[in-house]
Design a protein around this motif. Structure first.
Motif, PDB file in Angstrom:
ATOM      1  N   SER A 462      -5.920  -1.756  17.111  1.00 32.42           N
ATOM      2  CA  SER A 462      -6.835  -2.423  16.179  1.00 32.42           C
ATOM      3  C   SER A 462      -6.045  -3.219  15.154  1.00 32.42           C
ATOM      4  O   SER A 462      -4.820  -3.232  15.149  1.00 32.42           O
ATOM      5  CB  SER A 462      -7.724  -1.387  15.476  1.00 32.42           C
ATOM      6  OG  SER A 462      -6.933  -0.472  14.749  1.00 32.42           O
ATOM      7  N   ALA A 463      -6.771  -3.891  14.274  1.00 30.32           N
ATOM      8  CA  ALA A 463      -6.138  -4.720  13.256  1.00 30.32           C
ATOM      9  C   ALA A 463      -5.433  -3.847  12.214  1.00 30.32           C
ATOM     10  O   ALA A 463      -5.683  -2.642  12.111  1.00 30.32           O
ATOM     11  CB  ALA A 463      -7.188  -5.591  12.576  1.00 30.32           C
ATOM     12  N   ILE A 464      -4.564  -4.474  11.450  1.00 30.89           N
ATOM     13  CA  ILE A 464      -3.850  -3.765  10.379  1.00 30.89           C
ATOM     14  C   ILE A 464      -4.858  -3.231   9.365  1.00 30.89           C
ATOM     15  O   ILE A 464      -5.781  -3.930   8.948  1.00 30.89           O
ATOM     16  CB  ILE A 464      -2.833  -4.696   9.703  1.00 30.89           C
ATOM     17  CG1 ILE A 464      -1.681  -5.004  10.665  1.00 30.89           C
ATOM     18  CG2 ILE A 464      -2.293  -4.066   8.430  1.00 30.89           C
ATOM     19  CD1 ILE A 464      -0.680  -5.992  10.123  1.00 30.89           C
ATOM     20  N   ASN A 465      -4.681  -1.996   9.004  1.00 26.62           N
ATOM     21  CA  ASN A 465      -5.538  -1.354   8.019  1.00 26.62           C
ATOM     22  C   ASN A 465      -4.812  -1.378   6.688  1.00 26.62           C
ATOM     23  O   ASN A 465      -3.657  -0.946   6.599  1.00 26.62           O
ATOM     24  CB  ASN A 465      -5.839   0.084   8.453  1.00 26.62           C
ATOM     25  CG  ASN A 465      -6.984   0.707   7.673  1.00 26.62           C
ATOM     26  OD1 ASN A 465      -7.544   0.097   6.759  1.00 26.62           O
ATOM     27  ND2 ASN A 465      -7.346   1.935   8.028  1.00 26.62           N
ATOM     28  N   ILE A 466      -5.458  -1.894   5.654  1.00 24.54           N
ATOM     29  CA  ILE A 466      -4.806  -2.067   4.352  1.00 24.54           C
ATOM     30  C   ILE A 466      -5.493  -1.199   3.302  1.00 24.54           C
ATOM     31  O   ILE A 466      -6.711  -1.242   3.138  1.00 24.54           O
ATOM     32  CB  ILE A 466      -4.836  -3.539   3.897  1.00 24.54           C
ATOM     33  CG1 ILE A 466      -4.127  -4.428   4.929  1.00 24.54           C
ATOM     34  CG2 ILE A 466      -4.174  -3.681   2.526  1.00 24.54           C
ATOM     35  CD1 ILE A 466      -4.187  -5.907   4.592  1.00 24.54           C
ATOM     36  N   LEU A 467      -4.685  -0.412   2.615  1.00 27.41           N
ATOM     37  CA  LEU A 467      -5.164   0.345   1.456  1.00 27.41           C
ATOM     38  C   LEU A 467      -4.881  -0.519   0.233  1.00 27.41           C
ATOM     39  O   LEU A 467      -3.744  -0.607  -0.234  1.00 27.41           O
ATOM     40  CB  LEU A 467      -4.424   1.680   1.359  1.00 27.41           C
ATOM     41  CG  LEU A 467      -4.938   2.655   0.296  1.00 27.41           C
ATOM     42  CD1 LEU A 467      -6.267   3.272   0.725  1.00 27.41           C
ATOM     43  CD2 LEU A 467      -3.905   3.757   0.034  1.00 27.41           C
ATOM     44  N   THR A 468      -5.897  -1.188  -0.246  1.00 29.14           N
ATOM     45  CA  THR A 468      -5.720  -2.133  -1.344  1.00 29.14           C
ATOM     46  C   THR A 468      -5.585  -1.399  -2.676  1.00 29.14           C
ATOM     47  O   THR A 468      -5.820  -0.195  -2.780  1.00 29.14           O
ATOM     48  CB  THR A 468      -6.911  -3.101  -1.416  1.00 29.14           C
ATOM     49  OG1 THR A 468      -8.120  -2.336  -1.586  1.00 29.14           O
ATOM     50  CG2 THR A 468      -7.014  -3.922  -0.138  1.00 29.14           C
ATOM     51  N   LYS A 469      -5.213  -2.156  -3.680  1.00 27.94           N
ATOM     52  CA  LYS A 469      -5.121  -1.583  -5.012  1.00 27.94           C
ATOM     53  C   LYS A 469      -6.493  -1.070  -5.456  1.00 27.94           C
ATOM     54  O   LYS A 469      -7.514  -1.723  -5.222  1.00 27.94           O
ATOM     55  CB  LYS A 469      -4.614  -2.633  -6.012  1.00 27.94           C
ATOM     56  CG  LYS A 469      -3.129  -2.925  -5.852  1.00 27.94           C
ATOM     57  CD  LYS A 469      -2.651  -3.897  -6.907  1.00 27.94           C
ATOM     58  CE  LYS A 469      -1.158  -4.145  -6.786  1.00 27.94           C
ATOM     59  NZ  LYS A 469      -0.356  -2.948  -7.120  1.00 27.94           N
ATOM     60  N   ASP A 470      -6.510   0.089  -6.062  1.00 26.47           N
ATOM     61  CA  ASP A 470      -7.727   0.718  -6.572  1.00 26.47           C
ATOM     62  C   ASP A 470      -8.732   1.036  -5.473  1.00 26.47           C
ATOM     63  O   ASP A 470      -9.917   1.239  -5.740  1.00 26.47           O
ATOM     64  CB  ASP A 470      -8.377  -0.161  -7.652  1.00 26.47           C
ATOM     65  CG  ASP A 470      -7.445  -0.404  -8.828  1.00 26.47           C
ATOM     66  OD1 ASP A 470      -6.814   0.562  -9.293  1.00 26.47           O
ATOM     67  OD2 ASP A 470      -7.330  -1.565  -9.276  1.00 26.47           O
ATOM     68  N   ASP A 471      -8.261   1.083  -4.225  1.00 26.98           N
ATOM     69  CA  ASP A 471      -9.118   1.480  -3.107  1.00 26.98           C
ATOM     70  C   ASP A 471      -9.586   2.915  -3.330  1.00 26.98           C
ATOM     71  O   ASP A 471      -8.795   3.793  -3.682  1.00 26.98           O
ATOM     72  CB  ASP A 471      -8.313   1.381  -1.801  1.00 26.98           C
ATOM     73  CG  ASP A 471      -9.183   1.454  -0.556  1.00 26.98           C
ATOM     74  OD1 ASP A 471      -9.990   2.397  -0.461  1.00 26.98           O
ATOM     75  OD2 ASP A 471      -9.045   0.575   0.318  1.00 26.98           O
ATOM     76  N   LYS A 472     -10.876   3.171  -3.132  1.00 24.41           N
ATOM     77  CA  LYS A 472     -11.420   4.509  -3.363  1.00 24.41           C
ATOM     78  C   LYS A 472     -10.805   5.556  -2.437  1.00 24.41           C
ATOM     79  O   LYS A 472     -10.816   6.752  -2.736  1.00 24.41           O
ATOM     80  CB  LYS A 472     -12.942   4.496  -3.205  1.00 24.41           C
ATOM     81  CG  LYS A 472     -13.679   3.756  -4.314  1.00 24.41           C
ATOM     82  CD  LYS A 472     -15.185   3.841  -4.122  1.00 24.41           C
ATOM     83  CE  LYS A 472     -15.939   3.255  -5.322  1.00 24.41           C
ATOM     84  NZ  LYS A 472     -15.684   1.830  -5.501  1.00 24.41           N
ATOM     85  N   ARG A 473     -10.253   5.115  -1.313  1.00 23.31           N
ATOM     86  CA  ARG A 473      -9.656   6.055  -0.364  1.00 23.31           C
ATOM     87  C   ARG A 473      -8.331   6.632  -0.868  1.00 23.31           C
ATOM     88  O   ARG A 473      -7.780   7.552  -0.245  1.00 23.31           O
ATOM     89  CB  ARG A 473      -9.448   5.370   0.988  1.00 23.31           C
ATOM     90  CG  ARG A 473     -10.744   4.972   1.684  1.00 23.31           C
ATOM     91  CD  ARG A 473     -10.462   4.200   2.957  1.00 23.31           C
ATOM     92  NE  ARG A 473      -9.781   2.931   2.697  1.00 23.31           N
ATOM     93  CZ  ARG A 473      -9.307   2.129   3.640  1.00 23.31           C
ATOM     94  NH1 ARG A 473      -9.443   2.463   4.919  1.00 23.31           N
ATOM     95  NH2 ARG A 473      -8.716   0.992   3.317  1.00 23.31           N
ATOM     96  N   ARG A 474      -7.821   6.118  -1.974  1.00 19.96           N
ATOM     97  CA  ARG A 474      -6.624   6.708  -2.574  1.00 19.96           C
ATOM     98  C   ARG A 474      -6.910   8.116  -3.097  1.00 19.96           C
ATOM     99  O   ARG A 474      -5.982   8.902  -3.313  1.00 19.96           O
ATOM    100  CB  ARG A 474      -6.126   5.845  -3.737  1.00 19.96           C
ATOM    101  CG  ARG A 474      -5.582   4.505  -3.313  1.00 19.96           C
ATOM    102  CD  ARG A 474      -5.244   3.638  -4.526  1.00 19.96           C
ATOM    103  NE  ARG A 474      -4.715   2.365  -4.089  1.00 19.96           N
ATOM    104  CZ  ARG A 474      -3.429   2.123  -3.850  1.00 19.96           C
ATOM    105  NH1 ARG A 474      -2.546   3.088  -4.034  1.00 19.96           N
ATOM    106  NH2 ARG A 474      -3.036   0.942  -3.445  1.00 19.96           N
ATOM    107  N   VAL A 475      -8.168   8.405  -3.318  1.00 20.91           N
ATOM    108  CA  VAL A 475      -8.594   9.714  -3.793  1.00 20.91           C
ATOM    109  C   VAL A 475      -9.206  10.463  -2.619  1.00 20.91           C
ATOM    110  O   VAL A 475     -10.170   9.993  -2.018  1.00 20.91           O
ATOM    111  CB  VAL A 475      -9.625   9.575  -4.932  1.00 20.91           C
ATOM    112  CG1 VAL A 475     -10.074  10.945  -5.415  1.00 20.91           C
ATOM    113  CG2 VAL A 475      -9.046   8.755  -6.080  1.00 20.91           C
ATOM    114  N   LEU A 476      -8.647  11.598  -2.278  1.00 19.08           N
ATOM    115  CA  LEU A 476      -9.195  12.369  -1.159  1.00 19.08           C
ATOM    116  C   LEU A 476     -10.617  12.818  -1.465  1.00 19.08           C
ATOM    117  O   LEU A 476     -10.956  13.120  -2.614  1.00 19.08           O
ATOM    118  CB  LEU A 476      -8.326  13.600  -0.886  1.00 19.08           C
ATOM    119  CG  LEU A 476      -6.885  13.375  -0.425  1.00 19.08           C
ATOM    120  CD1 LEU A 476      -6.231  14.717  -0.111  1.00 19.08           C
ATOM    121  CD2 LEU A 476      -6.828  12.464   0.776  1.00 19.08           C
TER     122      LEU A 476
END
Length: 492
Positions: A462-476
């Motif tokens: 699949s395409a590159i998955n990017i965790l952007t700045k302030d992405d909510k996924r940074r918090v489990l």
């Protein structure tokens, strides 16, 4: 939340006799925690020994890539894509949540026993250890399940429940403190714990001792941006602390199997706190598709990443698929309960705090207080101890080299505090040093959150998955077992 229970189970009384003799006796079979020895035994379990965070933390970071071989376990894939895990088994997010709160329960029971005995001075070491252990588990929980500490928003950001008393009911409801409240509690426990903690143990490296307590405190205050406190805590290391940090020349002289065992040995001066956790993380080097792949291996350990343009000393080995690599750090110990049936429990010795991190924290604090020349001297020494053929006469670290190697990129490093361009370059140099030093240990995730770094994960399918700045996924996401019991979920 799964009940945070200590093995010393409370037994419900089904009947009560009016007999004075009966009432004068202990009403159940619980162990009375009333001696220093019993409290010390209780504190053995005041650490998250039910699992480790390293697998999910490392896999979420930019230390890993797609090994590009067929198949990946659901846990490995979900961690890689910053998804909530379905599994609750060993080394999962949910498992580590439970392990931390179990550790907290043991620390709280010890502190309650010490209080009931009137805080005798002979129990000060146990009191200090319990406070630091309680602070540590809460710190790890708020690190993973809350937003990164920011004094501008901490008073409203969702933290985690800070538990300070043993449970005395079957099912107790908890609410989340704010990040500011959690950090205030942690700081109070750290500062109080450091007053009492000691090195007087039979095996001090398996307890929060004085040095381990200071190392933990330096990590905490680094995140808070209290540079003066970090410098104060690390003062005892001295300049160029040879003999106190890991000796990679000695380590790499061993064969790979011995290196796996050697890393967490108690006799190494750098190892400050070691725990034995129920864990299968040592198996990840041969089973995880999303791991240290070829691209990341070159990025982190290639000669281009060395500021002296020389090879790094670190040993790296490729597993059988020839697509992923590992630095030998973890050796599983399997305790058989039934040899015939091959049944038992896997354990792993993991190093939670080292002088290596302690020293790098000091260098960063020196940079942030504009003691650049001093910081440069210390960083030059540290990098030299990790470089093949390092020559202190000719291999010199300069501001110009650091700026050229680690240029400032707009909107890349964005902590809550300001940094000058020169500070930014040096902080990047330290962050990359930590990334390499603690590969596989999950610590890179701390800096990903602390500096709000973007992370890109490639995927063959699949395409590159990017965790952007302030992405909510940074918090489990809060584990299902906790959210179904009333703990508020994180926004998604």
């Amino acid at each position: 939340m799964k009940n945070i229970k200590i093995a010393l189970a409370l037994v419900l009384l089904f009947s009560i006799s009016s007999c004075d003799e009966f009432l004068s006796e202990t009403p159940d079979n619980r162990t009375q925690i009333d001696t220093p020895e019993k409290i010390s035994e209780l504190l053995v379990n005041a650490y998250p020994i039910g699992g480790t965070y390293m697998d999910f933390a490392e896999t979420m970071s930019d230390n890993v890539g797609d090994g590009r071989f067929t198949g990946a376990s659901p846990n490995n894939s979900q961690n890689y894509n910053w998804e909530m895990q379905d599994d609750t088994g060993v080394d999962t997010q949910s498992n580590y949540w439970d392990a931390c709160y179990s550790a907290i329960a043991h620390a709280n029971k010890a502190l309650q026993a010490i209080e009931q005995l009137g805080y005798p001075t002979n129990l000060n070491p146990q009191r200090g250890e319990a406070l630091l252990a309680r602070a540590y588990s809460h710190f790890m929980l708020v690190t993973f399940w809350s937003k990164q500490y920011n004094p501008a928003t901490a008073a409203t950001d969702l933290g985690i429940p800070y538990v300070t008393e043993p449970e005395n009911v079957l099912i107790k409801k908890y609410t989340r403190n704010t990040v500011a409240e959690v950090y205030d509690y942690i700081q109070k426990d750290i500062d109080e714990g450091l007053k009492y903690v000691t090195n007087e143990y039979n095996q001090p490296k398996f307890h929060f001792n004085k040095e381990a307590g200071k190392a933990f405190a330096s990590r905490f205050y680094l995140i808070k941006g209290n540079w003066a406190k970090v410098i104060e805590l690390t003062e005892g290391l001295g300049s160029k602390p040879a003999g106190k940090i890991r000796d990679y020349i000695a380590n790499t002289s061993l064969g790979p199997e011995l290196q796996l065992i050697d890393y967490a040995k108690e006799e190494h001066n750098t190892n400050l706190l070691i725990v034995s956790s129920g864990s299968i993380y040592a198996r990840s080097k041969s089973s995880n598709r999303y791991y240290l792949n070829k691209v990341k291996n070159v990025e982190i350990f290639g000669i281009e990443s060395n500021i002296y343009d020389k090879d790094w000393i670190y040993s790296k080995y490729s597993v059988t698929n020839l697509r992923t690599y590992f630095v030998p750090k973890f050796q599983e110990y399997f305790k058989y309960t039934n040899i015939t049936a091959s049944i038992g429990f896997p354990f792993l010795a993991t190093v939670l705090f080292t002088n290596d991190e302690f020293y790098l924290n000091r260098i960063e604090a020196l940079i942030m207080t504009n003691r650049i020349t001093e910081a440069n001297t210390e960083l030059e020494f540290f990098l030299g101890t990790r470089t093949e053929g390092y020559n202190p006469t000719t291999d010199k670290l300069t501001e110009a080299k650091v700026v050229a190697k680690y240029p400032v990129i707009a909107n890349e490093y964005t902590p809550f505090y300001a940094m000058t361009p020169l500070q930014t370059s040096y902080v990047k140099a330290i962050a990359e040093t930590k990334r390499r030093e603690f590969v596989h240990e999950g610590m890179r995730w701390f800096d990903v959150k602390r500096f709000n770094l973007e992370v890109e994960h490639d995927n063959l399918n699949s395409a590159i998955n990017i965790l952007t700045k302030d992405d909510k996924r940074r918090v489990l996401q809060i584990p299902l077992s906790a959210s179904t019991n009333g703990i508020e979920k994180n926004p998604r």
